[in-house]
Design a protein around this motif. Sequence first.
Motif, short mmCIF file in Angstrom:
data_model
loop_
_atom_site.label_atom_id
_atom_site.label_comp_id
_atom_site.label_asym_id
_atom_site.label_seq_id
_atom_site.Cartn_x
_atom_site.Cartn_y
_atom_site.Cartn_z
N LYS A 212 -63.13 32.63 105.29
CA LYS A 212 -63.30 31.19 105.53
C LYS A 212 -64.41 30.92 106.53
N LYS A 213 -64.47 31.73 107.60
CA LYS A 213 -65.53 31.56 108.59
C LYS A 213 -66.90 31.83 108.00
N VAL A 214 -67.00 32.87 107.18
CA VAL A 214 -68.28 33.20 106.55
C VAL A 214 -68.72 32.08 105.63
N HIS A 215 -67.82 31.53 104.83
CA HIS A 215 -68.16 30.43 103.92
C HIS A 215 -68.56 29.17 104.70
N ALA A 216 -67.85 28.90 105.79
CA ALA A 216 -68.19 27.73 106.61
C ALA A 216 -69.58 27.89 107.22
N GLN A 217 -69.90 29.09 107.71
CA GLN A 217 -71.21 29.34 108.29
C GLN A 217 -72.30 29.25 107.22
N ALA A 218 -72.02 29.77 106.03
CA ALA A 218 -73.00 29.69 104.94
C ALA A 218 -73.27 28.24 104.57
N ALA A 219 -72.24 27.41 104.52
CA ALA A 219 -72.42 25.99 104.22
C ALA A 219 -73.24 25.32 105.31
N LEU A 220 -72.99 25.66 106.56
CA LEU A 220 -73.75 25.10 107.67
C LEU A 220 -75.22 25.53 107.58
N ASN A 221 -75.43 26.79 107.26
CA ASN A 221 -76.80 27.29 107.12
C ASN A 221 -77.55 26.59 106.00
#
Length: 90
Positions: free
Chosen positions: A67-76
Amino acid sequence: VPYHNIQYNRMSSGFGIRGGIGRCYPFFAEFRECLKTETSITGENCQPIRDDYFECLHHGKEYDLVKKVHAQAALNEKKAAGGGGEDGHH
């Protein structure tokens, strides 16, 4: 429930769904062996091994990380598209 009252003879058979050793059985076996020498009623000495066993069963830490990786990818992606960062600035 204190760790010493858990009846492990009814828990894991050690066999996987397709025969052979179950994927989490080695973690369970290590946890069970730790409990044989556990001196604390709370099981604190075996807690890290228990955590590994439960992670194998339920994947909680793995799911949190995904979930953290997906959230960071969306932010990026948002930043790359010129949408700004967390502070709302470009």
